[in-house]
Design a protein around this motif. Structure first.
Motif, PDB file in Angstrom:
ATOM      1  N   THR A  37       0.933  -0.976  -0.139  1.00 46.52           N
ATOM      2  CA  THR A  37       0.180   0.031   0.002  1.00 46.52           C
ATOM      3  C   THR A  37       1.464   1.825  -0.176  1.00 46.52           C
ATOM      4  O   THR A  37       2.394   1.135   0.403  1.00 46.52           O
ATOM      5  N   SER A  38       0.048   2.209  -0.420  1.00 47.32           N
ATOM      6  CA  SER A  38       1.215   3.758  -0.455  1.00 47.32           C
ATOM      7  C   SER A  38       0.711   4.456   0.799  1.00 47.32           C
ATOM      8  O   SER A  38       0.321   4.452   1.553  1.00 47.32           O
ATOM      9  N   THR A  39       1.987   5.143   1.322  1.00 45.71           N
ATOM     10  CA  THR A  39       2.253   5.793   2.792  1.00 45.71           C
ATOM     11  C   THR A  39       2.199   7.308   1.966  1.00 45.71           C
ATOM     12  O   THR A  39       2.174   8.333   3.030  1.00 45.71           O
ATOM     13  N   GLN A  40       1.526   7.850   0.541  1.00 44.34           N
ATOM     14  CA  GLN A  40       1.348   8.782   0.173  1.00 44.34           C
ATOM     15  C   GLN A  40       0.055   9.341   0.359  1.00 44.34           C
ATOM     16  O   GLN A  40      -0.577   9.023  -0.789  1.00 44.34           O
ATOM     17  N   GLU A  41      -0.013  10.416   1.749  1.00 40.84           N
ATOM     18  CA  GLU A  41      -2.103  11.270   1.585  1.00 40.84           C
ATOM     19  C   GLU A  41      -2.975  11.771   0.436  1.00 40.84           C
ATOM     20  O   GLU A  41      -3.855  12.041   0.309  1.00 40.84           O
ATOM     21  N   THR A  92      -3.771   4.516  -0.128  1.00 36.34           N
ATOM     22  CA  THR A  92      -3.331   4.043   1.407  1.00 36.34           C
ATOM     23  C   THR A  92      -4.013   2.560   1.633  1.00 36.34           C
ATOM     24  O   THR A  92      -3.837   2.395   2.948  1.00 36.34           O
ATOM     25  N   ASP A 107       0.790   0.853  -4.442  1.00 37.72           N
ATOM     26  CA  ASP A 107       1.429   2.224  -4.444  1.00 37.72           C
ATOM     27  C   ASP A 107       1.694   3.112  -5.683  1.00 37.72           C
ATOM     28  O   ASP A 107       1.991   3.680  -5.727  1.00 37.72           O
ATOM     29  N   LYS A 157      -3.288   1.106   7.755  1.00 35.34           N
ATOM     30  CA  LYS A 157      -3.207   1.394   9.118  1.00 35.34           C
ATOM     31  C   LYS A 157      -4.350   0.546   9.840  1.00 35.34           C
ATOM     32  O   LYS A 157      -3.586  -0.535  11.519  1.00 35.34           O
TER      33      LYS A 157
END
Length: 373
Positions: free
Chosen positions: A149-153, A159, A176, A202
């Motif tokens: 998954t992406s960590t970019q909001e 995400t 991502d 998360k």
């Protein structure tokens, strides 16, 4: 509210609900854990407005229920206190309408509490016919995909993991936009409801941490804007990400020009050693080149030097190739497999790399190559 309970019993369940606590909440009462003592037992609830966790301790596991009632105690403090108390029984009592006394034979803590009426009224409703899943399978399907998954909001949908359930089939996808992880399993029973939801990574990570055996099924209660998981004595509710998850099926081709089979552990070790120099670069770039049945992995750094690793492989189809990619992405992908061998699929140096356990494997990893020229 007044009760006596074994420290270990209470601590286990406080640790469950404590995963929903957050230090970033600007609403003070959300930093608390709601204790609700009823005739049937003790309910513990915590929320950060994105996830809510509720644990139930049956009256048979409580030493004594002296007076029913509700109280909200500051979560971090009650967790630290109970964790550090010696083994044995703990008494918890509400006094003066807004204080809690936590005591043992030799210790006594007098804590200010939040107003119970200020605690959010959260509806943890259940549907009549939930989807039933095996805990081990569900934990595996999340762990084998969620890392992608992406960590970019700036890309909120990416995400989360995309969970799709239809009939007796469950598919989990994470991407991502530079890599993709996809896992498919079949489960017992057939659901008439089609589920297509995106759960924040998360949040789902916190839930799978609660899973420790296959003795009990996981119930999945799906709604438009939330999902409720029921496991043992725990209710775990998560918000969902709004929007339509991108169709990733078009990213995986049906035919491949080049196919190799390699030993998973040996390939992992080769990539891992080559990544030592790649870590000095922003993109962790390493190169893969083949010469017949020899696979050569290289990485270099102008300031440090060069690494070259060679291993044998089985050529299933096609000729030689030279391609570059992120060592970190490859290592993450390889960790998701548990087989002795894996198969690598290529369609040239600028097309995605596909990794599977075998032709009919239920787990697929995709990594986009990186141009080095």
């Amino acid at each position: 509210m007044k009760l006596r309970i074994n420290k270990d019993t209470l601590l286990e369940n406080l640790n469950f609900v404590g995963k929903a606590l957050s230090n970033r909440n600007i609403i003070p009462v959300i930093n608390g854990i709601l204790f609700e003592l009823k005739s049937e037992g003790l309910y513990l609830t915590a929320t950060d407005n994105e996830i809510t966790i509720k644990a139930f301790i049956d009256k048979s596991d409580i030493k004594e229920i002296r007076e029913e009632g509700s109280i909200v105690i500051y979560g971090r403090f009650v967790l630290d206190i109970v964790r550090k108390l010696p083994s044995g029984d703990i008494d918890i009592e509400e006094v003066d309408g807004g204080k809690a006394i936590i005591s043992t034979q030799n210790s006594k803590y007098n804590l200010n509490c939040f107003d119970v009426n200020d605690f959010p009224k959260i509806n943890m409703e259940e549907i009549q016919n939930p989807i039933m899943l095996t805990p081990g399978n569900f934990k595996a399907i999340v762990n084998q995909t969620v890392f992608a998954t992406s960590t970019q909001e700036s890309k909120p949908l990416l995400t989360g993991i995309n969970l799709k359930i239809q009939g007796n089939s469950l598919e989990c996808v994470a991407t991502d936009s530079y890599r993709l992880a996809k896992k498919h399993i079949s489960f017992d029973g057939i659901t008439t409801e089609n589920v297509n939801m995106v759960i924040p990574a998360k949040n789902i990570n916190e839930f799978v941490k609660l899973i420790d055996s296959d003795e009990d099924k996981i119930e999945v209660h799906s709604f438009t804007n939330k999902v409720l998981f029921k496991y043992r004595n725990i209710l775990f509710q998560s918000s969902l990400l709004n929007g339509t998850y991108p169709n990733t099926d078009t990213l995986v081709p049906d035919n491949f020009e080049i196919i190799y089979r390699v030993n998973l552990q040996e390939f992992f070790n080769v990539i891992d050693r080559a990544s030592i120099l790649a870590q000095a670069k922003d993109k962790n770039i390493i190169s893969l080149e083949t010469q017949g049945d020899r696979l050569i992995i290289t990485s270099s750094s102008p300031e440090i030097g060069k690494i070259e690793e060679v291993m044998n492989m089985e050529v299933i189809k096609g000729a030689d190739i030279k391609i570059s990619f992120s060592s970190r992405y490859m290592i993450d992908a390889l960790k998701s497999f548990d087989s002795e061998e894996i198969t690598l699929y290529f369609n040239g140096e600028i097309k995605p790399i596909i990794i599977k356990q075998d032709d009919n494997g239920d787990l697929l990893q995709l990594i986009l190559p990186i141009k080095t020229y």
